[in-house]
Design a protein around this motif. Structure first.
Motif, PDB file in Angstrom:
ATOM      1  N   ALA A  88     -38.217  -9.217  40.311  1.00  0.00           N
ATOM      2  CA  ALA A  88     -36.827  -9.682  40.290  1.00  0.00           C
ATOM      3  C   ALA A  88     -36.662 -11.039  40.958  1.00  0.00           C
ATOM      4  CB  ALA A  88     -35.924  -8.662  40.974  1.00  0.00           C
ATOM      5  N   GLY A  89     -37.593 -11.402  41.844  1.00  0.00           N
ATOM      6  CA  GLY A  89     -37.431 -12.651  42.573  1.00  0.00           C
ATOM      7  C   GLY A  89     -38.553 -13.660  42.433  1.00  0.00           C
ATOM      8  N   ASP A  90     -39.783 -13.186  42.213  1.00  0.00           N
ATOM      9  CA  ASP A  90     -40.950 -14.064  42.336  1.00  0.00           C
ATOM     10  C   ASP A  90     -41.082 -15.142  41.272  1.00  0.00           C
ATOM     11  OD1 ASP A  90     -41.642 -12.698  44.581  1.00  0.00           O
ATOM     12  OD2 ASP A  90     -43.285 -11.557  43.683  1.00  0.00           O
ATOM     13  N   TRP A  91     -40.455 -14.964  40.103  1.00  0.00           N
ATOM     14  CA  TRP A  91     -40.592 -15.978  39.059  1.00  0.00           C
ATOM     15  C   TRP A  91     -39.613 -17.136  39.240  1.00  0.00           C
ATOM     16  CZ3 TRP A  91     -44.993 -15.816  36.885  1.00  0.00           C
ATOM     17  CH2 TRP A  91     -45.624 -14.610  36.565  1.00  0.00           C
ATOM     18  N   TYR A  92     -38.572 -16.947  40.035  1.00  0.00           N
ATOM     19  CA  TYR A  92     -37.597 -18.027  40.217  1.00  0.00           C
ATOM     20  C   TYR A  92     -38.182 -19.272  40.887  1.00  0.00           C
ATOM     21  CZ  TYR A  92     -33.498 -15.534  38.480  1.00  0.00           C
ATOM     22  OH  TYR A  92     -32.588 -14.906  37.665  1.00  0.00           O
ATOM     23  N   PRO A  93     -39.010 -19.149  41.944  1.00  0.00           N
ATOM     24  CA  PRO A  93     -39.578 -20.366  42.528  1.00  0.00           C
ATOM     25  C   PRO A  93     -40.357 -21.192  41.511  1.00  0.00           C
ATOM     26  CG  PRO A  93     -39.886 -18.529  44.012  1.00  0.00           C
ATOM     27  CD  PRO A  93     -39.360 -17.948  42.738  1.00  0.00           C
ATOM     28  N   LEU A  94     -41.101 -20.528  40.612  1.00  0.00           N
ATOM     29  CA  LEU A  94     -41.831 -21.250  39.581  1.00  0.00           C
ATOM     30  C   LEU A  94     -40.868 -21.985  38.651  1.00  0.00           C
ATOM     31  CD1 LEU A  94     -44.381 -21.974  37.963  1.00  0.00           C
ATOM     32  CD2 LEU A  94     -44.079 -19.837  36.696  1.00  0.00           C
ATOM     33  N   GLY A  95     -39.903 -21.261  38.112  1.00  0.00           N
ATOM     34  CA  GLY A  95     -38.966 -21.865  37.170  1.00  0.00           C
ATOM     35  C   GLY A  95     -38.202 -23.033  37.757  1.00  0.00           C
ATOM     36  N   LEU A  96     -37.720 -22.876  38.976  1.00  0.00           N
ATOM     37  CA  LEU A  96     -36.937 -23.934  39.621  1.00  0.00           C
ATOM     38  C   LEU A  96     -37.798 -25.135  39.978  1.00  0.00           C
ATOM     39  CD1 LEU A  96     -34.827 -21.641  41.974  1.00  0.00           C
ATOM     40  CD2 LEU A  96     -33.982 -22.852  39.958  1.00  0.00           C
ATOM     41  N   SER A  97     -39.042 -24.877  40.411  1.00  0.00           N
ATOM     42  CA  SER A  97     -39.928 -25.972  40.814  1.00  0.00           C
ATOM     43  C   SER A  97     -40.340 -26.846  39.635  1.00  0.00           C
ATOM     44  CB  SER A  97     -41.177 -25.418  41.505  1.00  0.00           C
ATOM     45  OG  SER A  97     -41.988 -24.676  40.596  1.00  0.00           O
ATOM     46  N   LEU A  98     -40.330 -26.279  38.425  1.00  0.00           N
ATOM     47  CA  LEU A  98     -40.695 -27.057  37.239  1.00  0.00           C
ATOM     48  C   LEU A  98     -39.735 -28.222  37.014  1.00  0.00           C
ATOM     49  CD1 LEU A  98     -41.556 -24.118  34.805  1.00  0.00           C
ATOM     50  CD2 LEU A  98     -43.169 -25.666  35.922  1.00  0.00           C
ATOM     51  N   PHE A  99     -38.514 -28.067  37.512  1.00  0.00           N
ATOM     52  CA  PHE A  99     -37.501 -29.120  37.373  1.00  0.00           C
ATOM     53  C   PHE A  99     -37.316 -29.912  38.673  1.00  0.00           C
ATOM     54  CE2 PHE A  99     -36.467 -26.003  34.145  1.00  0.00           C
ATOM     55  CZ  PHE A  99     -36.219 -26.796  33.034  1.00  0.00           C
ATOM     56  N   GLY A 100     -38.029 -29.492  39.705  1.00  0.00           N
ATOM     57  CA  GLY A 100     -37.870 -30.160  40.989  1.00  0.00           C
ATOM     58  C   GLY A 100     -36.540 -29.886  41.649  1.00  0.00           C
ATOM     59  N   PHE A 101     -35.914 -28.749  41.307  1.00  0.00           N
ATOM     60  CA  PHE A 101     -34.627 -28.412  41.914  1.00  0.00           C
ATOM     61  C   PHE A 101     -34.774 -28.231  43.418  1.00  0.00           C
ATOM     62  CE2 PHE A 101     -32.948 -26.348  37.750  1.00  0.00           C
ATOM     63  CZ  PHE A 101     -32.606 -27.607  37.272  1.00  0.00           C
ATOM     64  N   ASN A 102     -33.796 -28.718  44.143  1.00  0.00           N
ATOM     65  CA  ASN A 102     -33.821 -28.681  45.604  1.00  0.00           C
ATOM     66  C   ASN A 102     -33.392 -27.306  46.102  1.00  0.00           C
ATOM     67  OD1 ASN A 102     -33.998 -29.518  48.273  1.00  0.00           O
ATOM     68  ND2 ASN A 102     -31.931 -30.361  48.294  1.00  0.00           N
ATOM     69  N   GLU A 103     -34.369 -26.473  46.440  1.00  0.00           N
ATOM     70  CA  GLU A 103     -34.103 -25.135  46.971  1.00  0.00           C
ATOM     71  C   GLU A 103     -34.882 -24.940  48.270  1.00  0.00           C
ATOM     72  OE1 GLU A 103     -32.033 -22.876  45.858  1.00  0.00           O
ATOM     73  OE2 GLU A 103     -31.489 -23.773  43.930  1.00  0.00           O
ATOM     74  N   ASP A 104     -34.547 -23.899  49.004  1.00  0.00           N
ATOM     75  CA  ASP A 104     -35.232 -23.636  50.268  1.00  0.00           C
ATOM     76  C   ASP A 104     -36.486 -22.798  50.001  1.00  0.00           C
ATOM     77  OD1 ASP A 104     -35.980 -23.262  52.860  1.00  0.00           O
ATOM     78  OD2 ASP A 104     -34.049 -22.504  53.564  1.00  0.00           O
ATOM     79  N   ALA A 118     -41.300 -25.366  30.603  1.00  0.00           N
ATOM     80  CA  ALA A 118     -42.468 -25.713  29.799  1.00  0.00           C
ATOM     81  C   ALA A 118     -42.118 -26.804  28.789  1.00  0.00           C
ATOM     82  CB  ALA A 118     -42.978 -24.467  29.071  1.00  0.00           C
ATOM     83  N   LEU A 119     -40.949 -26.675  28.180  1.00  0.00           N
ATOM     84  CA  LEU A 119     -40.487 -27.669  27.206  1.00  0.00           C
ATOM     85  C   LEU A 119     -40.217 -29.009  27.888  1.00  0.00           C
ATOM     86  CD1 LEU A 119     -39.688 -27.998  24.206  1.00  0.00           C
ATOM     87  CD2 LEU A 119     -37.355 -27.341  24.852  1.00  0.00           C
ATOM     88  N   TYR A 120     -39.617 -28.942  29.066  1.00  0.00           N
ATOM     89  CA  TYR A 120     -39.314 -30.144  29.842  1.00  0.00           C
ATOM     90  C   TYR A 120     -40.605 -30.870  30.231  1.00  0.00           C
ATOM     91  CZ  TYR A 120     -37.477 -33.030  33.671  1.00  0.00           C
ATOM     92  OH  TYR A 120     -37.145 -34.078  34.491  1.00  0.00           O
TER      93      TYR A 120
END
Length: 406
Positions: free
Chosen positions: A62-78, A327-329
């Motif tokens: 439920a949580g572990d894939w979000y860091p990967l997805g967000l990091s692909l765009f360089g989104f600023n998260e903690d 992946a597309l980005y």
């Protein structure tokens, strides 16, 4: 204020995609806008997604894939906060005999990928409470004797995990890139697909292609197997550009295929093999996007997946859509593929920091704080305390009366 202004500016772009699939190619800005919509939905007004109750999902699908997805765009998260919660989860689970799982090697593989997305070294991920280093690659891949106990998924994600970086394989490893690759190729079905059972499965076939992608065009056997699988995915693609799993049209199958194609260097928006009636897998994926920026699993009830409520936001759908869009980005911007961290900066900072167990006094204080935070419990406590005080006063009065009589 800057974040609010930025979000207001992307609202028109985000919602221009909400009600119908898009024909043609998305621009880099449009892809980012859709991905931002998912992130904003999950943040739910917070500064960062990785805070509060969300951190309780660290160490789970439920949580572990979000860091990967967000990091692909360089989104600023903690990401540091998520990594800290992930380490705590792994450390706690390593106290049991089965550690992360006695059956599912993919528990290690998912956390390896999530840790890399957070900038950590999976070979020096954290230490146990007794001070032993936890090497996720060693425990989850190299020396995992039952890596395929759960099925072909163990081979697929084990190979993906090994290909994330150029790791030095131990000479005595039970599983290596070559051995897992051989096992995966041997399990390809006659029609070109892969499956957990007998019939070719869209998602598993796409995942297998992701695992094979680093060898595509470099290894003749792999290239032939991948091309056969691509022909199958083209043949089973639906007339709306999408895909089905067990007969149910859904967003995750579209997302997996998009990620697989991009990993192989194939443009999912323009490759003629994957365009049906002018619609691509990307168009199909966007048709599952809801007005609040999230994604749904399906608009058809799925008895195989009843927890994914028909037409409502779904975490796995959001995560897989985010990764597919990433992946597309990456393909459009000339970046690395989704699971390639060879150029990423990783370190072991804080891996050996073990939170100290609270002492007896601290534990007692924490227990009292929890107790008194509940209004009903406070009422019970106050009532009981009053009864005790009254009882003590009554007993004291009776004793005095007896003394006077004596």
């Amino acid at each position: 204020m800057k974040k609010i202004i930025s979000f207001i500016l992307i609202i028109p772009i985000i919602f221009s995609f909400s009600f119908s699939a898009l024909a043609g190619s998305l621009s880099e800005q449009e892809i980012c806008a859709v991905a931002s919509g998912i992130a904003e939905y999950k943040r739910n007004g917070k500064e960062t997604m990785f805070s509060g109750s969300f951190l309780e999902s660290a160490g789970s699908t439920a949580g572990d894939w979000y860091p990967l997805g967000l990091s692909l765009f360089g989104f600023n998260e903690d990401y540091k906060a998520f990594l800290s919660a992930l380490r705590d989860n792994v450390r706690e689970r390593y106290e049991s005999d089965e550690k992360l799982s006695s059956d599912k090697a993919t528990e290690w593989h998912r956390i390896i990928i999530s840790s890399l997305a957070c900038g950590a070294d999976p070979e020096n991920f954290c230490v146990t409470k007794s001070g032993d280093t936890i090497n996720l690659l060693a425990d989850g891949v190299y020396y995992r004797k039952n890596i395929a106990r759960q099925g072909i998924n163990g081979y697929i994600w084990g190979l993906i995990a090994l290909n994330t970086r150029n790791y030095a394989e131990p000479k005595d490893a039970v599983n290596t890139k070559d051995s897992i690759l051989s096992e995966l190729l041997s399990r390809q079905l006659e029609n070109g697909g892969w499956s957990m059972t007998k019939a070719a499965d869209t998602d598993i076939t796409a995942m297998a292609l992701i695992a094979l992608s680093p060898f595509y065009g470099k290894n003749d056997e792999v290239t032939a197997a991948a091309d056969k699988a691509l022909s199958l995915l083209s043949d089973i693609q639906l007339e709306n550009g999408g895909y089905a799993q067990s007969g149910i049209e859904n967003s995750e199958s579209c997302a997996e295929v998009i990620t697989a194609l991009c990993s192989l260097g194939i443009d999912p928006e323009n490759d003629k093999r994957f365009i049906k009636n002018g619609l691509s897998p990307v168009d199909a994926l966007l048709s599952y996007r809801l007005n609040n920026g999230s994604f749904t699993h399906s608009f058809v009830y799925d008895k195989e997946n009843p927890s994914a409520v028909c037409g409502e936001a779904n975490d796995m759908s959001c995560q897989q859509a985010l990764i597919a869009l990433g992946a597309l980005y990456k393909m459009k911007t000339g970046g690395d593929t989704v699971f390639d961290f060879s150029a990423a900066s990783v370190n072991s900072d804080g891996f050996d920091s073990v939170p100290k167990e609270p002492g007896a006094a601290q534990k007692a204080l924490e227990t009292l704080n929890v107790f008194f935070s509940d209004a009903d419990k406070r009422k019970v406590f106050v009532s009981a305390a009053l009864l005790i005080v009254i009882a003590v006063l009554v007993l004291s009065f009776i004793k005095r009366r007896k003394k006077k009589k004596q």
